[in-house]
Design a protein around this motif. Sequence first.
Motif, PDB file in Angstrom:
ATOM      1  N   GLN A 107      26.259  40.315  28.931  1.00 44.71           N
ATOM      2  CA  GLN A 107      26.770  39.192  29.107  1.00 44.71           C
ATOM      3  C   GLN A 107      27.107  38.445  27.850  1.00 44.71           C
ATOM      4  OE1 GLN A 107      26.228  36.402  32.325  1.00 44.71           O
ATOM      5  NE2 GLN A 107      25.474  34.890  31.109  1.00 44.71           N
ATOM      6  N   THR A 108      26.013  38.600  27.046  1.00 46.34           N
ATOM      7  CA  THR A 108      26.333  37.949  25.623  1.00 46.34           C
ATOM      8  C   THR A 108      27.329  38.642  25.158  1.00 46.34           C
ATOM      9  OG1 THR A 108      23.822  37.556  25.429  1.00 46.34           O
ATOM     10  CG2 THR A 108      25.021  37.780  23.449  1.00 46.34           C
ATOM     11  N   VAL A 109      27.661  40.044  24.852  1.00 49.77           N
ATOM     12  CA  VAL A 109      28.864  40.710  24.273  1.00 49.77           C
ATOM     13  C   VAL A 109      29.904  40.178  25.067  1.00 49.77           C
ATOM     14  CG1 VAL A 109      29.858  42.898  24.295  1.00 49.77           C
ATOM     15  CG2 VAL A 109      27.393  42.465  23.586  1.00 49.77           C
ATOM     16  N   ILE A 110      30.233  39.892  26.569  1.00 43.66           N
ATOM     17  CA  ILE A 110      31.068  39.619  26.965  1.00 43.66           C
ATOM     18  C   ILE A 110      31.641  38.266  26.805  1.00 43.66           C
ATOM     19  CG2 ILE A 110      32.043  38.746  29.205  1.00 43.66           C
ATOM     20  CD1 ILE A 110      30.384  41.028  30.791  1.00 43.66           C
ATOM     21  N   TYR A 111      30.811  37.196  26.416  1.00 48.87           N
ATOM     22  CA  TYR A 111      31.296  35.944  25.967  1.00 48.87           C
ATOM     23  C   TYR A 111      31.674  36.034  24.499  1.00 48.87           C
ATOM     24  CZ  TYR A 111      30.304  32.578  29.580  1.00 48.87           C
ATOM     25  OH  TYR A 111      30.435  31.908  30.936  1.00 48.87           O
ATOM     26  N   ASP A 112      31.160  36.975  23.785  1.00 53.06           N
ATOM     27  CA  ASP A 112      31.782  37.113  22.282  1.00 53.06           C
ATOM     28  C   ASP A 112      33.097  37.786  22.299  1.00 53.06           C
ATOM     29  OD1 ASP A 112      31.236  37.087  19.238  1.00 53.06           O
ATOM     30  OD2 ASP A 112      31.486  39.122  19.596  1.00 53.06           O
ATOM     31  N   ASP A 113      33.324  38.804  22.856  1.00 48.15           N
ATOM     32  CA  ASP A 113      34.447  39.513  23.105  1.00 48.15           C
ATOM     33  C   ASP A 113      35.690  38.856  24.040  1.00 48.15           C
ATOM     34  OD1 ASP A 113      33.797  41.799  21.499  1.00 48.15           O
ATOM     35  OD2 ASP A 113      33.056  42.760  23.343  1.00 48.15           O
ATOM     36  N   ALA A 114      35.260  37.974  24.638  1.00 40.51           N
ATOM     37  CA  ALA A 114      35.951  37.000  25.700  1.00 40.51           C
ATOM     38  C   ALA A 114      37.348  37.783  26.098  1.00 40.51           C
ATOM     39  CB  ALA A 114      36.675  36.048  24.393  1.00 40.51           C
ATOM     40  N   PRO A 115      37.020  38.834  27.053  1.00 43.22           N
ATOM     41  CA  PRO A 115      37.993  39.665  27.707  1.00 43.22           C
ATOM     42  C   PRO A 115      38.531  38.670  28.907  1.00 43.22           C
ATOM     43  CG  PRO A 115      36.253  40.520  28.223  1.00 43.22           C
ATOM     44  CD  PRO A 115      35.534  39.216  27.192  1.00 43.22           C
ATOM     45  N   LEU A 116      37.647  37.698  29.302  1.00 42.80           N
ATOM     46  CA  LEU A 116      38.085  37.112  30.477  1.00 42.80           C
ATOM     47  C   LEU A 116      37.289  35.676  30.443  1.00 42.80           C
ATOM     48  CD1 LEU A 116      35.064  36.992  32.388  1.00 42.80           C
ATOM     49  CD2 LEU A 116      35.577  39.224  32.893  1.00 42.80           C
ATOM     50  N   TYR A 117      37.782  34.888  31.162  1.00 36.84           N
ATOM     51  CA  TYR A 117      37.385  33.323  31.250  1.00 36.84           C
ATOM     52  C   TYR A 117      37.022  33.178  32.889  1.00 36.84           C
ATOM     53  CZ  TYR A 117      36.691  28.425  31.234  1.00 36.84           C
ATOM     54  OH  TYR A 117      35.927  27.155  31.071  1.00 36.84           O
ATOM     55  N   LYS A 118      35.527  33.019  33.128  1.00 39.51           N
ATOM     56  CA  LYS A 118      35.086  32.680  34.455  1.00 39.51           C
ATOM     57  C   LYS A 118      35.348  31.186  34.865  1.00 39.51           C
ATOM     58  CE  LYS A 118      31.436  32.096  37.409  1.00 39.51           C
ATOM     59  NZ  LYS A 118      29.987  32.225  37.876  1.00 39.51           N
ATOM     60  N   VAL A 119      36.192  31.216  35.779  1.00 33.69           N
ATOM     61  CA  VAL A 119      36.515  29.701  36.069  1.00 33.69           C
ATOM     62  C   VAL A 119      35.298  29.139  37.013  1.00 33.69           C
ATOM     63  CG1 VAL A 119      38.186  28.306  37.158  1.00 33.69           C
ATOM     64  CG2 VAL A 119      39.002  30.580  36.084  1.00 33.69           C
ATOM     65  N   GLY A 120      34.935  29.904  37.855  1.00 35.48           N
ATOM     66  CA  GLY A 120      33.925  29.138  38.850  1.00 35.48           C
ATOM     67  C   GLY A 120      33.553  29.971  40.018  1.00 35.48           C
ATOM     68  N   ASN A 121      32.592  29.642  40.789  1.00 34.52           N
ATOM     69  CA  ASN A 121      32.273  30.312  41.982  1.00 34.52           C
ATOM     70  C   ASN A 121      32.787  29.541  43.304  1.00 34.52           C
ATOM     71  OD1 ASN A 121      30.511  32.003  40.241  1.00 34.52           O
ATOM     72  ND2 ASN A 121      28.670  30.650  40.838  1.00 34.52           N
ATOM     73  N   PHE A 122      33.170  30.129  44.240  1.00 38.97           N
ATOM     74  CA  PHE A 122      33.816  29.598  45.283  1.00 38.97           C
ATOM     75  C   PHE A 122      33.044  29.859  46.776  1.00 38.97           C
ATOM     76  CE2 PHE A 122      36.399  33.513  45.027  1.00 38.97           C
ATOM     77  CZ  PHE A 122      36.260  34.151  45.892  1.00 38.97           C
ATOM     78  N   ASN A 123      33.223  28.827  47.638  1.00 39.42           N
ATOM     79  CA  ASN A 123      32.244  29.156  48.941  1.00 39.42           C
ATOM     80  C   ASN A 123      33.380  29.770  49.924  1.00 39.42           C
ATOM     81  OD1 ASN A 123      30.002  28.299  47.471  1.00 39.42           O
ATOM     82  ND2 ASN A 123      30.272  26.444  48.144  1.00 39.42           N
ATOM     83  N   ALA A 124      32.726  30.329  51.015  1.00 39.10           N
ATOM     84  CA  ALA A 124      33.863  30.695  52.138  1.00 39.10           C
ATOM     85  C   ALA A 124      33.572  29.931  53.428  1.00 39.10           C
ATOM     86  CB  ALA A 124      33.661  32.092  52.375  1.00 39.10           C
ATOM     87  N   VAL A 125      34.214  29.618  53.960  1.00 34.99           N
ATOM     88  CA  VAL A 125      34.325  28.842  55.298  1.00 34.99           C
ATOM     89  C   VAL A 125      34.509  29.649  56.447  1.00 34.99           C
ATOM     90  CG1 VAL A 125      34.990  27.011  56.776  1.00 34.99           C
ATOM     91  CG2 VAL A 125      34.842  26.652  54.284  1.00 34.99           C
ATOM     92  N   SER A 126      33.565  29.714  57.558  1.00 37.45           N
ATOM     93  CA  SER A 126      33.778  30.393  58.914  1.00 37.45           C
ATOM     94  C   SER A 126      33.342  29.517  59.827  1.00 37.45           C
ATOM     95  CB  SER A 126      33.107  31.694  58.885  1.00 37.45           C
ATOM     96  OG  SER A 126      31.493  31.511  58.687  1.00 37.45           O
ATOM     97  N   GLY A 127      33.287  29.980  61.182  1.00 40.55           N
ATOM     98  CA  GLY A 127      32.785  29.035  62.092  1.00 40.55           C
ATOM     99  C   GLY A 127      32.139  29.682  63.311  1.00 40.55           C
ATOM    100  N   VAL A 128      31.136  29.146  63.762  1.00 40.23           N
ATOM    101  CA  VAL A 128      30.442  29.696  64.753  1.00 40.23           C
ATOM    102  C   VAL A 128      30.272  28.657  66.028  1.00 40.23           C
ATOM    103  CG1 VAL A 128      28.386  28.848  63.919  1.00 40.23           C
ATOM    104  CG2 VAL A 128      28.442  31.100  65.599  1.00 40.23           C
ATOM    105  N   ALA A 129      30.458  29.406  67.481  1.00 44.30           N
ATOM    106  CA  ALA A 129      30.463  28.509  68.391  1.00 44.30           C
ATOM    107  C   ALA A 129      29.059  27.708  68.672  1.00 44.30           C
ATOM    108  CB  ALA A 129      30.832  29.426  69.764  1.00 44.30           C
ATOM    109  N   ASN A 130      29.010  26.783  69.336  1.00 45.71           N
ATOM    110  CA  ASN A 130      27.778  25.926  69.552  1.00 45.71           C
ATOM    111  C   ASN A 130      27.314  26.915  70.652  1.00 45.71           C
ATOM    112  OD1 ASN A 130      28.439  23.864  67.902  1.00 45.71           O
ATOM    113  ND2 ASN A 130      29.398  22.676  69.634  1.00 45.71           N
ATOM    114  N   GLY A 131      25.806  27.007  70.580  1.00 43.76           N
ATOM    115  CA  GLY A 131      25.125  27.737  71.382  1.00 43.76           C
ATOM    116  C   GLY A 131      24.879  29.313  70.792  1.00 43.76           C
TER     117      GLY A 131
END
Length: 505
Positions: A462-486
């Motif tokens: 990870q240290t090397v990745i930040y130095d080489d800068a091949p990408l920019y991590k924007v952020g983490n996203f959550n997923a939404v689903s739904g479950v029936a009551n009961g």
Amino acid sequence: MKKSALVLFTLAAMAGTSSLALAQASEGVLTIATIGEPPTLDVMQTPTDIVLTIDQHIFETLYTYDAQWKSVPLLAAGMPEVSEDGLTYKIALREGVKFHDGSDLDAKDVTASLNRWMAINSKGKQVAALVESLTEDGGNAVVIKLKSRYAPLLATLSQASVIMPSEKIADTLTEFVGTGPYALKERKPDQYTQLVRFEDYKSPEGEISNYAGKREAIAKEIRFVPVPDANTRVEGLISGQFDYADSLPVSAYERVEASDSAKPVIFKNAGWASMNMNMQQGLLTKKELRQAVQVALNPNDMMLAAFSDDRFFSVDASIFPEESFWHTEAGVARYGEGDPEAAAKLLEAAGYDGTPIRLMTSRQYEFHYKIGEVAKAYLEAAGFKVDLQVVDWATLTTRRADPKEWDIFITHSNFPGDPTTINTITDTYPGWYVSEQKAKAVATYMEATTDEAKKAAWDAIQTVIYDDAPLYKVGNFNAVSGVANGVTGYEPTYWPHFWNVTPKQ
């Protein structure tokens, strides 16, 4: 209360049976709305999310992932015995495990299954190139001898390398027989895939943790129904047609929450968004300009534009999220609020000549497009000229294969069980991240044989990745689903699973 249920309740109370064991008696059905029809049930051939989601109920692997995404035993009796040189893995099998056809699991089934996996699966082929031999050691153990050390071995054995009876193995599967808590009963393409409880299932022991630990086939039947339209999944959940609906738009959260029939479920850290930079041709072959991109961007503003509400995202510089074994702050640099003045100084020092950055994104993933819009504004504030190219996803995936066509593209990924399998940091993935210091860091990781050594090696990567800068991590996203009551006992995981889940009464 029905008479049969009353009798079961009374017997359970007298015997001191746990609520989980009591739930085993359920005759209920779970109807699951998925994002579409699986192209196959042969997960070795097509290890896509929808196939993995269904197949994990039918088939099992030697190892699986716990809550930290570490590989732990499933069909294996324990962690492997590894030789001092790190080249030989002896894996004992749990005894008494049966396949859905009534036959007993043995070492021959494992070697036959893994040989098929190494012949046809993309990750299996990578492993095959390193395997000197795969043999049976009696009826209840297998031995894998490697040509060189390969730290991700257990992680790759935790996904898609499913075990099936040796007699059922063929180039094209006609029978889908596993050891899982549910057996395939019927599949009607574009209508449903019907699984039924396997009465002779033998669960692994241990505390429930992600995919690890005890598994109870509580529902008598699970029916996976393909519903490609997200709004139809929402309506079906609210109307009571579905017990679970996968991959709901975040805009539906309040509507499901306000209904009296279902509740929304947030799965934290379902994946991460990234901006991948072209290191092979064009403007961003200069490291200083890639680092200027990092300095210029504001991850919180991009994720807020993409997901509207901080319930649905988090900003974290570590490539892996906090709950992961691989989470680390090692090497983090040029990630934060966005600093156009500092970025402008880097541009000047790098001799930026005003050539526009070609930034590709797609509206088929609306959050990609919104990230792109905000990124454009921040990059321009730093002094870059930006050509924002909005194309359909198919065009983007075609165009990104040609290094002459782009400078940055936006995508997203899940968090794999092993960090060296992240697509965006492999040599051949579009962006072509090749560097001497990365190669050395990855080689150190591949030699590791303990979790502690792997973690230290990943810190260095990870240290090397930040130095080489091949990408920019924007952020983490959550997923939404739904479950029936009961419906009770459902715990969100990346590939939703429905053992240990009790249907509504």
